[in-house]
Design an enzyme around this catalytic site. Structure first.
Site, short mmCIF file in Angstrom:
data_model
loop_
_atom_site.label_atom_id
_atom_site.label_comp_id
_atom_site.label_asym_id
_atom_site.label_seq_id
_atom_site.Cartn_x
_atom_site.Cartn_y
_atom_site.Cartn_z
CB ALA A 10 -20.22 18.72 12.67
CG ASN A 34 -26.58 12.74 7.50
OD1 ASN A 34 -25.94 11.58 7.42
ND2 ASN A 34 -26.92 13.62 6.45
CD GLN A 75 -27.58 14.25 12.42
OE1 GLN A 75 -28.57 14.15 13.17
NE2 GLN A 75 -27.81 15.09 11.22
CB SER A 89 -22.74 19.67 15.17
OG SER A 89 -23.60 20.70 14.79
CB ALA A 90 -23.53 23.74 18.91
CG HIS A 91 -26.50 23.33 13.69
ND1 HIS A 91 -27.56 23.12 13.00
CD2 HIS A 91 -25.46 23.06 13.17
CE1 HIS A 91 -27.13 22.42 11.88
NE2 HIS A 91 -25.85 22.51 11.85
CB THR A 144 -11.88 36.03 17.74
OG1 THR A 144 -10.79 36.76 17.29
CG2 THR A 144 -12.33 36.38 19.06
CB CYS A 147 -25.56 19.24 3.10
SG CYS A 147 -25.32 19.62 4.79
#
Lengths: 404, 383
Positions: free
Chosen positions: A73, A153, A181, A201-203, A241, A326
């Protein structure tokens, strides 16, 4: 019960075992480079990447061609904001955002200011929601982009992005939304929402770290200046990649989110309400952020007359944070809570609880009892608490130490 | 299927997968968190930083983790350029697009971009820098080893020439690290890009090694991770995998190099015995695992498809440019005729490949040429 109890799902989530299972073959036997066009290793990887793109698009009702893979993200936010600001520079160099945005948005805005752009940072209302009056007044003739997050968040409040987007549309201003979020927590329909760019975001949604996506609207077409130049992957918008296993993981995580969101949210709401009821009987507790327009996964509370750092130490058996991950390594009070108008003391004594897929009632009950004990013990040794109990208004005390 | 495309990407080493797995499941923390789970992840990231630093003779504090080689190259080139006033940048003629594209972008920002020509064997010689006066070069970017031909340039010598002119040198060592000895400090370069998935690590992790005296403007802002140089939640499993892959590459460097060199020689001997073969970058220093050749009269794309059907994964050039029906810019930069360059096939070997596989490949190629090629040979002879 396994300790510590994890209540920090807004910082990161465990990878769902179903996601991990789907990822592993793309780490091992299907290891091809999706850009390799000359052999089946490459084709297998490319097919998996495109299937995952469809899953991500489906969760937010977008066209797969509108989904660009990124490393997360933070990159999506950087690409959206810098990419659009630079592409539409001739239209204007004024941007609007909110003071409670994630650092990935705010630091990007600061960087643009250093490059000569002007940015309006709006104060939210005390409940954390956008002040529409102030927002309307912030638009200028040279405003080119607005960036406002979907779900905060730290405090979990949900901004009304449909209404914000409508105002942007009326003025022909590009609208970016940081939705890191909100996926899997709030339904998102990009066919209906007037949003031009959206970061994922995936995580934060039980997928792996290191992968995210940016939605870039095709109709009307939004254009960006690329940030990573190279082999021309992702239609030239983002070279590099593609990390197949991570992409596959994000696709599976978003598929699960789409299918299970409704049931999961009601279960999590019950847990959150239990947690809230469990700590509400503590004196001098303040809930930060609106409780209605908010994802059920989040509870952010300030415990007055308790030192934040001491509280964190006293509840070591809970993995929670004060502020976002963060910024949690710094001792600064949360800038989000400060923007809501909370005092330094209240901002300092805040805890963010974020509940997720694997949280149980027993976890919540453990947290409630631990917090009760910790707050009680810390207040017992706190002279400020004693003064408060004696009816002394601490804010009016003239401290002798102020002379130093 | 026999995999001969290790310069495009490599299979994940089993030991790397094992090292990563706990961080994909139980140890899912955010490395920025202060509680135990976060601290465990932070520790793992820092251990990986040491492993990556050790592979290339750098200090851990000089390592910034990124999402891969492309991001490292972009961060190096744009990060340097944005930290100084527009000037002159020199770029090798055979660079990967992840270097040449950001360099081309600098042109739109008022920079002069000069190309350092390649020799017939694909390397860039330090004398290419003679044309720059002292103070006349802000920085240069020259890759350590080329992804298509495997050609190696004398980076320490180039670094000396760049430094003499008061400039900085970045090198894309994505293909070199783990295949040949690479020493950051001894080479004299200021910045170096690395990638995990070229050394049997996972995709999605890379690093930029940066001399602490050099200032860079970050590419990704927000969160302050990687000492402010690269915002974004650390990709802990991939970073752990990168670290393990670097450690393994370091300890197995000589063995891998010797093994692939033997296979390469066997392949080259076989190819040399076939009519109509051109070996590229044949006489210069080259990666031990890389052979690029053309079979005259045949289109490279068509040939790699045929080889795929015969059970061999090879490529015609770089994966990033594959699918584009144009002769390789790398070969053209070396002075190869476009018609010959269009025939290019790249074989990039790995430690798990065997001599028997090389023999099978040669047999398949010979059989194919014999079946289809009779009418091609006269044309090849005249080409």
């Amino acid at each position: 019960m396994k300790l510590p109890v994890y209540l920090d799902y807004s910082a990161t989530t465990p990878v769902d075992p179903r996601v991990a299972e789907k990822m592993i073959p793309f780490l091992t036997e299907n290891f091809g480079n999706p850009a390799s066009r000359s052999h089946s290793f490459g084709w297998t990887a490319e097919k998996a990447v495109e299937e995952a793109r469809e899953e991500v698009a489906r969760l937010v009702n977008a066209d797969p061609r509108e989904i660009i893979w990124t490393s997360g993200a933070t990159e999506s936010n950087n690409l959206a904001i810098k990419g659009a600001a630079h592409f539409y520079e001739t239209k204007g160099r004024h941007l609007i955002t909110l003071k409670t945005e994630h650092k990935a948005v705010l630091d990007t805005m600061r960087e643009l200011e250093a490059q000569g752009f002007e940015v309006t940072y709006l104060d939210p209302k005390p409940d954390g929601l956008l002040d529409f009056q102030a927002f309307r007044e912030a638009f200028r003739a040279d405003t080119s982009l607005v960036s406002i997050m979907h779900v905060n968040n730290e405090i979990g409040v949900i901004q009304d992005i449909a209404a914000i987007g409508a105002l942007c549309r009326e003025r022909g201003v590009i609208f970016h939304v940081d939705a890191a979020q909100s996926t899997g927590k709030v339904a998102i329909d990009l066919a209906k929402l007037p949003v031009d760019l959206m970061s994922f975001s995936a995580h934060k949604t039980y997928g792996p770290k290191g992968i995210g996506a940016l939605y870039v609207r095709r109709k009307p077409r939004i254009r960006l200046k690329a940030m990573m130049h190279g082999g021309g992957h992702e239609r030239g918008l983002r070279s590099g990649t593609l990390a197949t296993h991570q992409i596959v993981g994000m696709g599976e995580a978003f598929r699960i989110a789409r299918e299970e969101m409704a049931a999961e949210s009601s279960r999590i709401r019950a847990l959150r309400d239990r947690l809230l009821a469990g700590i509400a009987d503590i004196e001098e507790v303040y809930i930060n952020g609106d409780l209605e327009q908010r994802v059920p996964h989040n509870l952010n509370a300030s415990f007055n007359y308790v030192e934040g750092e001491s509280l964190m130490m006293a509840i070591k058996d809970l993995a929670v944070s004060s502020g976002s991950a963060c910024t949690s390594s710094s001792l600064e009070p949360s800038y989000v809570l400060r923007a809501l108008g909370r005092s330094d003391e209240l901002a300092h004594s805040s805890i963010r609880f974020s509940i997720g897929r694997y949280t149980t009632e027993a976890d919540v009950d453990f947290a409630i009892s631990l917090i009760h004990k910790a707050v009680e013990r810390l207040r017992d040794i706190s002279p400020l608490w004693e003064m408060y109990k004696d009816g002394i208004d601490i804010s009016s005390v003239q401290w002798a130490a102020a002379a130093h | 299927m026999i995999y001969f495309d290790h310069n495009a990407t490599t299979p994940l080493d089993e030991r790397v997968r094992e090292a990563m797995e706990p961080y994909l499941s139980r140890l899912y923390g955010n490395a920025s968190n202060l509680y135990r789970l976060g601290r465990v992840c932070r520790g793992a990231v820092e251990a990986a930083r040491e492993q990556v630093a050790a592979l290339v003779g750098a200090e851990p504090a000089e390592v910034t983790f990124t999402s891969g080689g492309t991001e490292s190259n972009n961060l190096a080139i744009k990060g340097l350029a944005f930290s100084m006033r527009p000037g002159t940048v020199a770029v090798g003629a055979t660079e990967h697009p992840a270097v040449s594209a950001p360099a081309a972008f600098l042109r739109t920002m008022g920079w002069r971009v000069e190309t350092l020509s390649a020799g017939a064997d694909g390397d860039i010689v330090a004398e290419q820098l003679d044309r720059f006066k002292p103070g006349g070069l802000s920085f240069a970017s020259v890759m350590w080893a080329n992804n298509e031909t495997g050609a190696i340039s004398d980076i320490p010598k180039i670094a000396g020439a760049v430094r003499e002119r008061g400039g900085l040198l970045h090198t894309d060592a994505v293909q070199a690290a783990g295949k040949v000895p690479v020493d950051f400090h001894r080479s004299g370069v200021h910045l170096m890009s690395l990638s995990a998935h070229k050394i049997f690590g996972p995709k999605g992790a890379g690093a930029l090694i940066c001399d602490p005296a050099v200032s860079l403007v970050p590419l990704l802002h927000g969160g302050g991770q990687e000492r402010g140089l690269r915002g974004g939640t650390e990709n802990v499993p991939a970073i752990v995998g990168f670290g393990k892959a670097a450690e393994l590459a370091r300890s197995a460097l000589d063995e891998r190099s010797r093994h692939t060199r033997q296979l390469r020689e066997r392949l080259e001997q076989g190819l040399a015995a076939m009519p109509g073969i051109t070996l590229f970058a044949e006489h210069g220093a080259r990666l031990p695992n890389t052979v690029q050749f053309a079979l005259h009269g045949y289109d490279g794309e068509m040939l790699v498809m045929t080889l795929d059907r015969a059970g061999f994964a090879v490529s015609s050039g770089s994966a990033c440019g594959s699918g584009v029906d144009e002769p390789s810019p790398v070969l053209l930069a070396m002075g190869v005729e476009p018609a010959v360059a269009k025939g290019a096939v790249r074989v990039s070997l790995g430690p798990a490949n065997s001599g028997q596989e090389v023999d099978q490949f040669l047999a398949a190629l010979q059989q194919f040429a014999a079946q289809t090629g009779a009418e091609h040979w006269p044309r090849a002879a005249s080409a």
